[in-house]
Motif scaffolding. Structure first.
Motif, PDB file in Angstrom:
ATOM      1  N   PRO A 105     -13.284   9.538  -0.672  1.00 34.19           N
ATOM      2  CA  PRO A 105     -13.725   9.068  -2.206  1.00 34.19           C
ATOM      3  C   PRO A 105     -13.099   7.462  -2.754  1.00 34.19           C
ATOM      4  CG  PRO A 105     -11.943  10.430  -1.738  1.00 34.19           C
ATOM      5  CD  PRO A 105     -12.096   9.846  -0.585  1.00 34.19           C
ATOM      6  N   PRO A 106     -14.467   7.380  -3.311  1.00 35.16           N
ATOM      7  CA  PRO A 106     -13.487   5.940  -3.950  1.00 35.16           C
ATOM      8  C   PRO A 106     -12.546   5.386  -4.334  1.00 35.16           C
ATOM      9  CG  PRO A 106     -14.915   6.974  -5.642  1.00 35.16           C
ATOM     10  CD  PRO A 106     -14.996   7.551  -4.380  1.00 35.16           C
ATOM     11  N   GLY A 107     -11.560   3.719  -4.789  1.00 30.91           N
ATOM     12  CA  GLY A 107     -10.600   4.065  -5.539  1.00 30.91           C
ATOM     13  C   GLY A 107      -9.191   4.026  -4.435  1.00 30.91           C
ATOM     14  N   ASN A 108      -9.493   4.524  -2.865  1.00 26.49           N
ATOM     15  CA  ASN A 108      -7.257   5.001  -3.046  1.00 26.49           C
ATOM     16  C   ASN A 108      -7.362   4.068  -2.081  1.00 26.49           C
ATOM     17  OD1 ASN A 108      -6.947   7.297  -3.812  1.00 26.49           O
ATOM     18  ND2 ASN A 108      -8.941   8.335  -3.004  1.00 26.49           N
ATOM     19  N   GLY A 109      -8.201   3.282  -2.584  1.00 25.71           N
ATOM     20  CA  GLY A 109      -6.840   2.263  -0.502  1.00 25.71           C
ATOM     21  C   GLY A 109      -7.976   1.795   0.619  1.00 25.71           C
ATOM     22  N   LYS A 110      -9.232   1.741   0.855  1.00 25.10           N
ATOM     23  CA  LYS A 110      -9.729   1.506   1.963  1.00 25.10           C
ATOM     24  C   LYS A 110     -10.166  -0.244   1.986  1.00 25.10           C
ATOM     25  CE  LYS A 110     -13.489   4.098   1.135  1.00 25.10           C
ATOM     26  NZ  LYS A 110     -12.867   4.766  -0.133  1.00 25.10           N
ATOM     27  N   THR A 111     -10.407  -1.030   1.337  1.00 26.74           N
ATOM     28  CA  THR A 111     -10.770  -2.435   1.172  1.00 26.74           C
ATOM     29  C   THR A 111      -9.557  -2.780   0.572  1.00 26.74           C
ATOM     30  OG1 THR A 111     -12.632  -1.562  -0.109  1.00 26.74           O
ATOM     31  CG2 THR A 111     -11.563  -3.890  -0.105  1.00 26.74           C
ATOM     32  N   LEU A 112      -8.840  -2.149   0.215  1.00 24.55           N
ATOM     33  CA  LEU A 112      -7.190  -2.685   0.637  1.00 24.55           C
ATOM     34  C   LEU A 112      -6.541  -2.459   2.550  1.00 24.55           C
ATOM     35  CD1 LEU A 112      -5.485  -3.086  -1.763  1.00 24.55           C
ATOM     36  CD2 LEU A 112      -3.990  -1.061  -2.303  1.00 24.55           C
ATOM     37  N   LEU A 113      -6.772  -1.293   2.640  1.00 26.30           N
ATOM     38  CA  LEU A 113      -5.855  -1.240   3.966  1.00 26.30           C
ATOM     39  C   LEU A 113      -6.478  -2.355   4.952  1.00 26.30           C
ATOM     40  CD1 LEU A 113      -6.334   2.449   5.240  1.00 26.30           C
ATOM     41  CD2 LEU A 113      -3.925   0.941   5.051  1.00 26.30           C
ATOM     42  N   ASP A 168     -17.524  -3.860   4.570  1.00 25.13           N
ATOM     43  CA  ASP A 168     -16.934  -3.156   3.937  1.00 25.13           C
ATOM     44  C   ASP A 168     -18.602  -2.772   3.005  1.00 25.13           C
ATOM     45  OD1 ASP A 168     -15.782  -1.673   1.449  1.00 25.13           O
ATOM     46  OD2 ASP A 168     -15.441  -3.593   0.717  1.00 25.13           O
ATOM     47  N   GLU A 169     -18.635  -1.145   2.718  1.00 24.26           N
ATOM     48  CA  GLU A 169     -19.884  -0.686   2.159  1.00 24.26           C
ATOM     49  C   GLU A 169     -20.527  -0.407   2.833  1.00 24.26           C
ATOM     50  OE1 GLU A 169     -18.961  -0.138  -1.298  1.00 24.26           O
ATOM     51  OE2 GLU A 169     -17.655  -1.121  -1.689  1.00 24.26           O
ATOM     52  N   ILE A 170     -20.417  -0.089   4.373  1.00 23.31           N
ATOM     53  CA  ILE A 170     -21.298  -0.567   5.491  1.00 23.31           C
ATOM     54  C   ILE A 170     -22.246   0.873   5.258  1.00 23.31           C
ATOM     55  CG2 ILE A 170     -19.921   1.551   7.108  1.00 23.31           C
ATOM     56  CD1 ILE A 170     -20.000  -0.057   9.708  1.00 23.31           C
ATOM     57  N   ALA A 180       4.727   7.171  -5.843  1.00 19.47           N
ATOM     58  CA  ALA A 180       4.692   5.944  -4.705  1.00 19.47           C
ATOM     59  C   ALA A 180       3.823   4.774  -5.755  1.00 19.47           C
ATOM     60  CB  ALA A 180       5.013   5.927  -3.852  1.00 19.47           C
ATOM     61  N   LEU A 181       2.361   5.168  -5.697  1.00 15.37           N
ATOM     62  CA  LEU A 181       2.115   4.301  -7.202  1.00 15.37           C
ATOM     63  C   LEU A 181       2.264   3.771  -8.480  1.00 15.37           C
ATOM     64  CD1 LEU A 181      -1.618   5.331  -5.978  1.00 15.37           C
ATOM     65  CD2 LEU A 181      -0.300   2.929  -5.632  1.00 15.37           C
ATOM     66  N   LEU A 182       2.636   4.907  -8.938  1.00 15.36           N
ATOM     67  CA  LEU A 182       3.348   5.181 -10.350  1.00 15.36           C
ATOM     68  C   LEU A 182       4.093   3.643  -9.983  1.00 15.36           C
ATOM     69  CD1 LEU A 182       2.530   8.372 -11.593  1.00 15.36           C
ATOM     70  CD2 LEU A 182       1.890   6.696 -12.114  1.00 15.36           C
ATOM     71  N   ILE A 205       0.670  -1.351   0.042  1.00 12.68           N
ATOM     72  CA  ILE A 205      -0.009   0.280   0.147  1.00 12.68           C
ATOM     73  C   ILE A 205       1.271   1.217  -0.360  1.00 12.68           C
ATOM     74  CG2 ILE A 205      -1.607   1.130   1.211  1.00 12.68           C
ATOM     75  CD1 ILE A 205      -2.782  -1.456   2.315  1.00 12.68           C
ATOM     76  N   ALA A 206       0.626   1.986  -1.268  1.00 14.07           N
ATOM     77  CA  ALA A 206       1.434   3.059  -1.499  1.00 14.07           C
ATOM     78  C   ALA A 206       0.508   4.452  -0.365  1.00 14.07           C
ATOM     79  CB  ALA A 206       1.678   3.762  -2.240  1.00 14.07           C
ATOM     80  N   GLY A 207       1.890   4.905   0.507  1.00 15.29           N
ATOM     81  CA  GLY A 207       1.512   5.767   1.274  1.00 15.29           C
ATOM     82  C   GLY A 207       0.266   5.484   2.061  1.00 15.29           C
ATOM     83  N   THR A 259     -16.227   2.909   4.022  1.00 12.99           N
ATOM     84  CA  THR A 259     -17.718   4.196   3.065  1.00 12.99           C
ATOM     85  C   THR A 259     -16.951   4.648   1.983  1.00 12.99           C
ATOM     86  OG1 THR A 259     -19.383   4.382   3.399  1.00 12.99           O
ATOM     87  CG2 THR A 259     -18.120   5.291   5.166  1.00 12.99           C
ATOM     88  N   ASN A 260     -17.753   4.803   1.398  1.00 11.89           N
ATOM     89  CA  ASN A 260     -16.896   6.311   0.643  1.00 11.89           C
ATOM     90  C   ASN A 260     -18.670   7.237   0.694  1.00 11.89           C
ATOM     91  OD1 ASN A 260     -18.705   4.934  -2.009  1.00 11.89           O
ATOM     92  ND2 ASN A 260     -17.822   4.208  -2.506  1.00 11.89           N
ATOM     93  N   ARG A 261     -19.840   6.387   1.409  1.00 10.99           N
ATOM     94  CA  ARG A 261     -20.984   7.540   1.150  1.00 10.99           C
ATOM     95  C   ARG A 261     -20.551   7.832   2.789  1.00 10.99           C
ATOM     96  NH1 ARG A 261     -24.866   4.776  -2.637  1.00 10.99           N
ATOM     97  NH2 ARG A 261     -23.946   2.966  -1.396  1.00 10.99           N
TER      98      ARG A 261
HETATM   99  P1  ATP Z   1     -14.218   2.187  -2.529  1.00 14.80           P
HETATM  100  O1  ATP Z   1     -14.999   3.392  -2.245  1.00 14.80           O
HETATM  101  O2  ATP Z   1     -14.591   2.624  -4.257  1.00 14.80           O
HETATM  102  O3  ATP Z   1     -14.856   0.777  -2.469  1.00 14.80           O
HETATM  103  P2  ATP Z   1     -11.811   2.104  -1.666  1.00 14.80           P
HETATM  104  O4  ATP Z   1     -11.395   2.850  -1.047  1.00 14.80           O
HETATM  105  O5  ATP Z   1     -12.532   0.488  -0.865  1.00 14.80           O
HETATM  106  O6  ATP Z   1     -12.820   2.644  -2.579  1.00 14.80           O
HETATM  107  P3  ATP Z   1      -9.911   0.257  -2.624  1.00 14.80           P
HETATM  108  O7  ATP Z   1     -10.319  -1.024  -3.492  1.00 14.80           O
HETATM  109  O8  ATP Z   1      -8.760   0.183  -2.353  1.00 14.80           O
HETATM  110  O9  ATP Z   1     -10.363   1.487  -3.216  1.00 14.80           O
HETATM  111  O10 ATP Z   1      -8.615  -0.009  -3.937  1.00 14.80           O
HETATM  112  C1  ATP Z   1      -9.533   0.559  -5.787  1.00 14.80           C
HETATM  113  C2  ATP Z   1      -7.175   0.118  -6.475  1.00 14.80           C
HETATM  114  O11 ATP Z   1      -6.897   1.014  -6.244  1.00 14.80           O
HETATM  115  C3  ATP Z   1      -7.137  -1.137  -5.567  1.00 14.80           C
HETATM  116  O12 ATP Z   1      -6.904  -2.038  -6.009  1.00 14.80           O
HETATM  117  C4  ATP Z   1      -5.273  -0.483  -6.013  1.00 14.80           C
HETATM  118  O13 ATP Z   1      -5.213  -1.760  -7.428  1.00 14.80           O
HETATM  119  C5  ATP Z   1      -5.399   0.723  -5.990  1.00 14.80           C
HETATM  120  N1  ATP Z   1      -4.918   1.731  -4.622  1.00 14.80           N
HETATM  121  C6  ATP Z   1      -5.768   2.711  -4.612  1.00 14.80           C
HETATM  122  N2  ATP Z   1      -4.994   3.373  -3.558  1.00 14.80           N
HETATM  123  C7  ATP Z   1      -3.866   2.423  -3.797  1.00 14.80           C
HETATM  124  C8  ATP Z   1      -2.718   2.930  -2.712  1.00 14.80           C
HETATM  125  N3  ATP Z   1      -2.623   3.599  -1.622  1.00 14.80           N
HETATM  126  N4  ATP Z   1      -1.857   1.377  -2.697  1.00 14.80           N
HETATM  127  C9  ATP Z   1      -1.549   0.683  -3.777  1.00 14.80           C
HETATM  128  N5  ATP Z   1      -2.908   0.669  -4.502  1.00 14.80           N
HETATM  129  C10 ATP Z   1      -4.010   1.377  -4.436  1.00 14.80           C
END
Ligand code: ATP
Ligand code: MG
Length: 456
Positions: free
Chosen positions: A226-234, A284-286, A358-360, A187-189, A328-330
């Motif tokens: 906001p969506p796509g920034n790593g909540k689920t990843l964390l 997730d998506e609580i 770092a992500l790139l 996980i970056a950052g 959640t993103n909402r």
């Molecule tokens: P949502 O709110 O839509 O559920 P989310 O915050 O849970 O979004 P993730 O599913 O965790 O987002 O991240 C989406 C994808 O973006 C990951 O699978 C990964 O590829 C990439 N990504 C996002 N943030 C990071 C990060 N900090 N480090 C590495 N990869 C990341």
């Protein structure tokens, strides 16, 4: 001249598509997990602990079902393709055998001894069945007491009702997460969020002795942003880093399939968590499960919410080492009472320039790319307001351009003749992949954070 072109083509595609790798790992993970569950089931079966064995067989089966659903983009995967085929074949074979064994056990009365000896489904190759239980014990596994190490309650505990058994199965099969998963370093950052999770979840699980009294950790935690920034990843990383049992609830496991009895499932969930503590319950998506109560709301979902609140209060006031984490993103749509119980609220922001860099770097590592340091810096600057998943999409798009421009010739070009992606490809990709989060949305998050966020 066409000799070997198939394989060079496939490795070209393999290099071009990072997505392939993820799915592959996932498939392998499910394969190994199913194997693990079935081996444990076999051992229980051999010992005559039929109920336990049954539970594990069912768990293995549901892992197999899920595993077989994973799609791997199989366009010329070369070696990997063979693995995929082998794993799938294994799982198909196991599935058949497990179903058969489950049926046998179900048909036999609980006390009858006339059941055939179990076969080790994992190692067995349609062997002739032996009439008596083999005395050779199964291979002991060198397996740490990680999540799920104590999955089954002690044999000989009070006989649970059929209903309870079934709910347990559901949770052990669908909710209990034993997936080998993301690690912190992937996980970056997000240093702040990692630190907070370390203090609130990981350390307290490891050192319960230190985290008492004033240091007692918060029992409820919300990751929002906001969506796509790593909540689920964390949360996934947490599952593998914390030495705690990890329950992963999604809207689908609670509502659609089990609606009507979701509240019973919630009760059982907390009960199991208490049995297997320290435990983390991740939702997730609580917002979709525990959204604001409204007049027209479904009776079942109202009961679910009420049950959740009751259980949660039990945890908050009890001695069990259970942490509930929502994502959640909402956040605005979250029920007030639920929000109040998730006392720590951690904002997972859009990636800042350092995180984007770092992500790139992470996304481009091992990829054929010709980018100077200045190119990367320009890219970092040009991707202001791109989310983590937007950046991933951007890199995938840029990577495919050198392949796309070959046209039909792609089938005969040797892999090493495909030009690496360059700054121009990223320029092009930037035109088609736009930020998915609007400034408007970000402003709403800022407002919510000011009102309800935890700053520390
Ligand atoms: P949502 O709110 O839509 O559920 P989310 O915050 O849970 O979004 P993730 O599913 O965790 O987002 O991240 C989406 C994808 O973006 C990951 O699978 C990964 O590829 C990439 N990504 C996002 N943030 C990071 C990060 N900090 N480090 C590495 N990869 C990341
Ligand atoms: Mg998510």
């Amino acid at each position: 001249a066409s000799q070997g072109s198939e394989s060079s083509r496939s490795s070209a595609l393999q290099n071009a598509k990072t997505a392939v790798h993820g799915d592959l790992e996932k498939l392998r993970g499910y394969h190994d997990l199913a194997k693990d569950a079935l081996e444990r089931a076999y051992r229980r079966d051999m010992e005559g602990s039929r109920a336990e064995a049954m539970k594990l067989y069912r768990m293995g089966l549901s892992i197999i079902y899920e595993g077989l659903l994973i799609t791997v983009q199989a366009t010329g995967l070369g070696n990997a393709f063979n693995n995929v085929a082998a794993w799938r074949a294994d799982m198909n074979k196991w599935q058949k055998n497990v179903l058969e064994r489950i049926r046998e056990l179900e048909l036999a009365s609980p006390t009858a001894s006339g059941v055939r000896a179990p076969q080790n489904i994992v190692s067995q190759q349609s062997l002739p069945r032996s009439p008596r239980p083999q005395s050779r014990p199964a291979q002991p596994q060198s397996r740490g007491l990680g999540p799920g190490g104590a999955a089954a309650p002690a044999a000989g505990s009070t006989p649970a009702s059929k209903e309870e058994e079934r709910l347990r199965d559901v949770i052990e099969g669908e909710v209990l997460d034993r997936r080998p998963s993301v690690r912190w370093k992937d996980i970056a950052g997000l240093a702040g969020a990692k630190q907070a999770l370390q203090e609130m979840v990981i350390l307290p699980a490891q050192r319960a002795d230190l985290f008492q009294g004033l240091r007692a950790p918060a029992r409820g935690l919300l990751l929002y942003g906001p969506p796509g920034n790593g909540k689920t990843l964390l949360a996934k990383a947490l599952a593998s880093e914390a030495r705690a049992t990890f329950f992963n609830i999604s809207a689908s496991s609670l509502t659609s399939k089990w609606h009507g009895e979701a509240e019973k499932l919630v009760r059982m969930l907390f009960k199991l968590a208490a049995e297997m503590q320290p435990a983390i319950i991740f939702i997730d998506e609580i917002d979709s499960i525990l959204s604001e109560r409204s007049a027209g709301e479904h009776e079942a979902s109202r009961r679910l919410k009420t049950q959740f609140l009751v259980e949660f209060d039990g945890v908050a006031n009890g001695a069990e080492r259970i942490v509930v984490i929502g994502a959640t993103n909402r956040p605005q749509e979250l029920d007030d009472a639920v929000r109040r119980r998730l006392v720590k609220r951690i904002y997972i922001p859009m990636p800042d320039p350092d995180t984007r860099r770092a992500l790139l770097k992470h996304l481009l590592s091992g990829q054929p790319a010709k980018l100077s340091r200045a190119d990367v810096e320009r890219l970092v600057a040009a991707t202001h307001n791109y989310s983590g998943s937007d950046l991933a999409a951007l890199c995938r798009e840029a990577a495919i351009i050198p392949i796309r421009e070959l046209g039909p010739a792609v089938s005969s070009v040797p892999a090493d003749k495909i030009r690496p992606m360059d700054a121009g490809d990223f320029e092009t990709a930037l035109q088609s992949i736009r930020p998915s989060v609007s400034p408007d949305q970000l402003a709403r998050f800022a407002k919510w954070t000011a009102q309800y966020g935890t700053t520390s």
